[in-house]
Enzyme design. Structure first.
Site, PDB file in Angstrom:
ATOM      1  N   GLU A   1      66.041  70.836 -62.303  1.00 48.17           N
ATOM      2  CA  GLU A   1      64.564  71.142 -62.398  1.00 48.17           C
ATOM      3  C   GLU A   1      64.423  72.760 -62.904  1.00 48.17           C
ATOM      4  OE1 GLU A   1      62.753  70.066 -58.685  1.00 48.17           O
ATOM      5  OE2 GLU A   1      62.837  68.085 -59.208  1.00 48.17           O
TER       6      GLU A   1
ATOM      7  N   GLU B   1      66.532  59.177 -60.430  1.00 51.36           N
ATOM      8  CA  GLU B   1      65.766  59.126 -59.378  1.00 51.36           C
ATOM      9  C   GLU B   1      64.613  58.268 -59.365  1.00 51.36           C
ATOM     10  OE1 GLU B   1      64.716  63.044 -57.678  1.00 51.36           O
ATOM     11  OE2 GLU B   1      66.708  63.916 -58.561  1.00 51.36           O
TER      12      GLU B   1
HETATM   13  C1  GLA Z   1      63.474  66.003 -56.547  1.00 42.01           C
HETATM   14  C2  GLA Z   1      65.088  66.226 -56.106  1.00 42.01           C
HETATM   15  C3  GLA Z   1      65.486  64.938 -55.253  1.00 42.01           C
HETATM   16  C4  GLA Z   1      64.559  64.866 -54.176  1.00 42.01           C
HETATM   17  C5  GLA Z   1      63.239  64.593 -54.624  1.00 42.01           C
HETATM   18  C6  GLA Z   1      62.059  64.322 -53.612  1.00 42.01           C
HETATM   19  O1  GLA Z   1      63.440  65.114 -57.503  1.00 42.01           O
HETATM   20  O2  GLA Z   1      65.801  66.104 -57.276  1.00 42.01           O
HETATM   21  O3  GLA Z   1      66.800  65.409 -54.552  1.00 42.01           O
HETATM   22  O4  GLA Z   1      64.566  65.904 -53.122  1.00 42.01           O
HETATM   23  O5  GLA Z   1      62.677  65.707 -55.380  1.00 42.01           O
HETATM   24  O6  GLA Z   1      62.616  63.245 -52.735  1.00 42.01           O
END
Ligand code: GLA
Length: 340
Positions: free
Chosen positions: A146, A252
């Site tokens: 990010e 994710e």
């Molecule tokens: C981001 C992070 C993850 C997690 C999510 C929320 O996507 O990369 O590790 O913390 O936020 O759960």
């Protein structure tokens, strides 16, 4: 309107999708997949819910530690690492692929970082210590997480403030020196929804390659919802990534059924919409060449341990298993999309 369009595009792209009421059985989901199928959770959740372990072992062959490898947990004090939890992950997931998450991020940092000096040294030492310690077991890492704003500019994180914009290159270089065989990823959210941000990510990864860093791929977090993005948007994004020569990790994945937070209960219709979304996502993922498929990782096993409800303080049900770890229609949609 958006949901209707979404469905129409799906039907045109993939033909009619079967109803979610079929018996999709409980056989291993990963056994049907021709790419690694992962999930993420915190080991403390696993201790509370023994059912979670059974479902994990049955249906997934890859694992991303949700929190244990984040900076605040693994490096809580200067020069002091807490290997205990991370070591437990390694023995817990012995027969699974473990994807390392995440080395450098602007969140979940320990307080001491904000008053420290020489962040370049701290960052490099951190990466080298963590990657080297687990180099036998962890062969892939989210090196930077990010780093970008939605407009494609670099986020003004502590890493950028203290090291400068080249911190991304320096982080990847440290990771590749620590384990030259590891697959290195850049990971971020909204990459299917926001082409401007995606282009900036691809530019960064391409320029790292030009500077001699062997970036393996791009993690698309895929925290999405039943109403956005459109399947076509996902398709365009993943095509851009593999055509630029990078593997794609849906790193994710979860599908919110209550993205606006205006529902107080989740209905059967919501779960049917979610069935369709999972079906589309997996079908779309399978449309890219095998060599570029790093895998799909769900962000959570059951709705009980997903971050969506606690983080956003709303009812939601984003993953494949419900609060009691029973498979949902989403599981059937996922599985259906895996058939030849
Ligand atoms: C981001 C992070 C993850 C997690 C999510 C929320 O996507 O990369 O590790 O913390 O936020 O759960």
């Amino acid at each position: 309107m958006r949901i209707f369009l979404n469905l129409l595009i799906t039907i045109v792209l993939y033909g009619c999708v079967p109803a979610p009421h079929e018996d999709c059985g409980s056989r291993s989901l990963w056994g049907f997949a021709d790419f690694p199928l992962g999930t993420a959770f915190d080991l403390r959740n696993e201790e509370r819910n023994r059912e979670l372990r059974t479902v994990f072992n049955t249906h997934f062959n890859s694992f991303t530690p949700e929190n244990e490898f984040k900076f605040e947990n693994i490096h809580p004090q200067p020069h002091q690492y807490n290997w205990f939890e991370a070591d437990r992950i390694i023995s817990f997931a012995q027969n699974k692929r473990v994807h390392g998450h995440t080395l450098i991020w602007h969140e979940q940092l320990p307080d001491w970082i904000f008053s420290a000096e020489n962040h370049e040294h701290i960052m490099k030492e951190h990466i080298k210590a963590v990657v080297r310690r687990y180099s036998d077991k962890i062969k892939s890492w989210d090196v930077v997480n990010e780093a970008l704003e939605e407009n494609g500019n670099l986020r003004n994180s502590i890493w950028k403030q203290k090291i400068g914009k080249d911190y991304i290159y320096k982080a990847f270089k440290a990771a590749s020196e620590a384990d030259p065989d590891a697959e290195l990823f850049y990971n971020d959210f909204n990459l299917a929804l926001n082409p401007r941000k995606l282009d900036a990510v691809i530019d960064i990864c391409t320029s790292l390659r030009k500077r001699g860093i062997d970036v393996s791929g791009i993690g698309m977090q895929m925290h999405i919802s039943v109403s956005a993005p459109y399947p076509m948007e996902i398709k365009e994004a993943i095509d851009k990534i593999w055509r630029a020569g990078f593997k794609v990790h849906f790193s994710e994945l979860d599908v919110s059924v209550n993205p606006l937070g205006n529902k107080t209960v989740i209905s059967e219709d919501d779960l049917t919409d979610q069935y369709h979304t999972y079906y589309e996502v997996v079908k779309t993922y399978r449309s890219i060449p095998k060599a570029y498929q790093f895998g799909i990782t769900l962000w959570g096993v059951g709705d009980a341990d997903s971050w969506l409800e606690s983080y956003f303080n709303r009812v939601d049900a984003g993953v494949l298993f419900d609060h009691s770890y029973r498979p949902k229609p989403a599981f059937c949609g996922f599985k259906k999309a895996l058939s030849p």
